[in-house]
Design a protein around this motif. Structure first.
Motif, short mmCIF file in Angstrom:
data_model
loop_
_atom_site.label_atom_id
_atom_site.label_comp_id
_atom_site.label_asym_id
_atom_site.label_seq_id
_atom_site.Cartn_x
_atom_site.Cartn_y
_atom_site.Cartn_z
N GLN A 1 55.53 -80.20 19.88
CA GLN A 1 54.21 -80.41 20.46
C GLN A 1 53.06 -80.06 19.51
N HIS A 2 53.33 -79.99 18.22
CA HIS A 2 52.32 -79.75 17.21
C HIS A 2 52.31 -80.90 16.21
N GLU A 3 51.16 -81.11 15.58
CA GLU A 3 51.07 -82.05 14.47
C GLU A 3 51.03 -81.25 13.18
N VAL A 4 52.06 -81.39 12.37
CA VAL A 4 52.15 -80.69 11.10
C VAL A 4 51.64 -81.63 10.02
N CYS A 5 50.51 -81.28 9.40
CA CYS A 5 49.79 -82.21 8.52
C CYS A 5 49.63 -81.63 7.13
N GLY A 6 49.74 -82.50 6.13
CA GLY A 6 49.61 -82.04 4.75
C GLY A 6 49.27 -83.17 3.80
N MET A 7 49.55 -82.92 2.54
CA MET A 7 49.16 -83.79 1.44
C MET A 7 50.23 -84.83 1.16
N GLY A 8 49.81 -86.09 1.15
CA GLY A 8 50.72 -87.17 0.83
C GLY A 8 50.86 -87.38 -0.67
N PRO A 9 51.55 -88.45 -1.08
CA PRO A 9 51.73 -88.73 -2.50
C PRO A 9 50.39 -88.75 -3.24
#
Length: 608
Positions: free
Chosen positions: A311-319
């Motif tokens: 139930q969380h959105e884990v977001c980070g850096m793409g290529p």
């Protein structure tokens, strides 16, 4: 209710300076005695040199999470964290604090990051409610070719033959990243946010045990070039020692140039000329960086890569980072398992995490690189059906057969098959997290790649060796390698600055150094936070077990070492050793902020 999971650990010795008040928006560094030269032998009686492994130890001391109601900084050195907090106390925001923290880190932790390197920033803007990422990764010079790291016989160079010198230096991105994001979001004047680092460079700071140990261990490479040797060693050739006061007036001069002229002063003019001369003139291993590469450098704002987990959105850096994609794959494969029911010291829990990681790393090696230069099936790698199929390869018991751990076939937007690649990445990086009173959130991982980078120094700072994050080879089994060197290309990274969202609001900011093990460190911390309901300090202190390519790396002198035998009985090759992460985590709750700093390094979480 959070689980009470306590790890007994050693708090690494570091210097806690007695900070004076913030005067004129600058820090009064009471710990630093003024003097002439790079160092004075004035070691404090209170300083105890650091010895032995950096891993957790069984002691009677355990860190507690830090609480704050207004704002918080979690960073790898107390002086850097204090500089960031000083900006917040002076009315600045998270971006102001980020710039101050970064430039102090470049001074007090020069082996890990600085103006000569690059960084990835994940940023939540409270005013707009938008989450975005900024790519300040180094780029390959225009004259770089795919054979840059091949010898005359066409064979890959030995790692340090490539690293030490100008050949490995990419176009730095950190200063441009700091300048552009501050211009867009910052509140305090640019000169103000650079002032803490300038003052500290001029008056000096105590050499930390970790820096002293790093200098001593790298003495052979650091002594190769005069500027680096003169900075980190005494006239008699002995290295700086913990507790000595380190003055770096050259760094102060560089920052004054940047303070007066903005980021352009770094990328054009005399300083840019000196950088290029140093790279091209590196004796025995010259590089190909040119002034035009510095002038052409651009920071790229990119869409964050997000995956849903618990139930969380884990977001980070793409290529060009592989961090968020590989993390997303690991979490996407784990979501069907009841990790909460297994617990953090259950060998079966780590078997499942390890198997998901092995599968994700197989895809990472085949498909992930700079998406501006090669086709990367980013959506396909996180496709729910694809991850479900990959997860189904994880057996209910036992381990995957070696011939099963191969790249999958994710859906493509446009197809191009790539060769596999296991580029070397070293754990000489830094991560810090910041939350300000308005709710703006910074999660940034910053690096010069190897410890002390290329070992080339200009203007009091080290130049990166980031080009060795590219594959040295160009093809594998007849296929072109996605992460091969190319002009203007950004080398693949494992840096994984992360912001976890719930219902459109940030709830965690975290990340770590650690080379390609970064992904495992952050994945373990996320499971600790979201499955095992640990607080940020417990998650940062959690013993490490990491599986990238089949063998399990297990942290020595920690409770994780007790899992070596059960995992070996399951059929794994087990390597027990030092796993030196640097996790810095902040949780945003309805009652305020909770922070944790990795006990394996010298960092702190501080707030008001």
């Amino acid at each position: 209710m959070r689980r009470q999971f306590t790890v007994r650990l050693a708090v690494r010795p570091f210097l806690r300076p007695a900070f004076g008040p913030v005067v004129g928006l600058t820090l009064a560094f009471a710990c630093a005695a003024p003097g002439v030269g790079k160092a004075q032998s004035q070691a404090s009686d209170a300083v105890q040199p650091e010895t032995g492994t950096t891993a957790l130890r069984e002691t009677e001391t355990a860190r507690a999470a830090v609480n704050a109601s207004r704002h918080m900084v979690a960073a790898a050195h107390p002086l850097a964290a204090e500089a960031g907090r000083a900006m917040l106390r002076a009315g600045g925001n998270a971006i102001d604090a980020m710039v101050a923290t970064q430039f102090v880190l470049g001074l007090v932790e020069p082996q890990s990051s600085g103006p000569g390197g690059g960084a990835f920033l994940v940023y939540f803007d409270a005013e707009s409610g938008a989450l975005t990422t900024f790519d300040g990764r180094e780029t390959a010079p225009a004259r770089a070719t795919p054979t840059l790291f091949l010898d005359e016989a066409g064979e890959p160079l030995e790692f340090f033959d490539a690293v030490v010198g100008g050949r490995s230096v990419g176009t730095p991105g950190t200063v441009r990243l700091m300048g552009e994001t501050h211009e867009r979001y910052g509140r305090l004047p640019w000169k103000t946010v650079l002032q803490p680092a300038i003052e500290l460079a001029e008056t000096g700071f105590p050499v930390s045990p970790r820096l002293a140990e790093a200098i001593e261990e790298d003495a052979t490479h650091l002594s190769r070039f005069a500027a680096t040797r003169d900075t980190f060693f005494h006239d008699d050739g002995t290295p700086l020692e913990a507790g000595e006061t380190f003055v770096n007036r050259s760094y102060a001069q560089t920052l004054r140039l940047i303070a007066d002229g903005g980021a352009d002063a770094f990328y054009t003019g005399p300083l840019a000329g000196r950088i290029v001369e140093t790279v091209q003139g590196a004796e025995g291993n010259p590089g190909v960086l040119e002034r035009s590469d510095l002038e052409a450098y651009r920071v790229i704002e990119r869409e964050p890569v997000c995956v849903t987990y618990r139930q969380h959105e884990v977001c980070g850096m793409g290529p060009p980072s592989s961090g968020a994609l590989t993390l997303g794959q690991i979490l996407g494969m784990l979501v069907r398992f009841d990790l909460a029911g297994l617990g953090p010291l259950d060998a079966e829990a780590w078997r499942l995490i390890g198997e998901a990681s092995r599968l994700a790393f197989a895809d990472r090696g085949r498909y992930m690189a700079d998406a501006d230069h090669v086709a990367v099936p980013a959506r396909g790698l996180l496709d729910e059906a694809y991850l479900s199929a990959r997860s189904a390869l994880i057996p209910e018991a036992g381990i995957l057969a070696k011939d099963q751990v191969v790249p999958g076939s994710p859906p493509w937007d446009h197809a191009r098959l790539q060769g596999d690649d296991r580029s070397i990445e070293f754990p000489s990086t830094s991560h810090f997290s910041i939350v300000d009173e308005a709710g703006n959130v910074v999660s940034i991982t910053t690096t010069i790649e190897n410890g002390f980078g290329s070992r080339l120094m200009v203007g009091g700072f080290l130049l990166n060796n980031e080009l060795t994050d590219f594959s040295f080879a160009t093809h594998e089994e007849g296929f072109p390698i996605a992460n091969a060197v190319a002009p203007g290309k950004r080398p693949r990274s494992s840096m994984a600055p992360t912001i976890v969202m719930r219902e459109g609001r940030p709830v965690y900011a975290l990340g770590s150094p650690g080379g390609s093990r970064i992904i495992g460190y952050v994945a373990g911390a996320l499971v600790a936070l979201l499955d095992w309901d640990m607080d940020p300090q417990a998650a940062a202190s959690l013993p490490h077990l990491v599986n990238r390519f089949g063998p399990f790396d297990i942290e020595e002198n920690s409770p994780a070492a007790d899992l070596a035998a059960p995992l070996a009985d399951m059929g794994y090759e087990v390597n027990v050793g030092d796993l030196n992460s640097g996790l810095h985590i902040i949780e945003l709750t309805g009652d305020g902020l909770v922070g944790g700093a990795d006990p394996r390094r010298e960092g702190v979480a501080i707030g008001d």
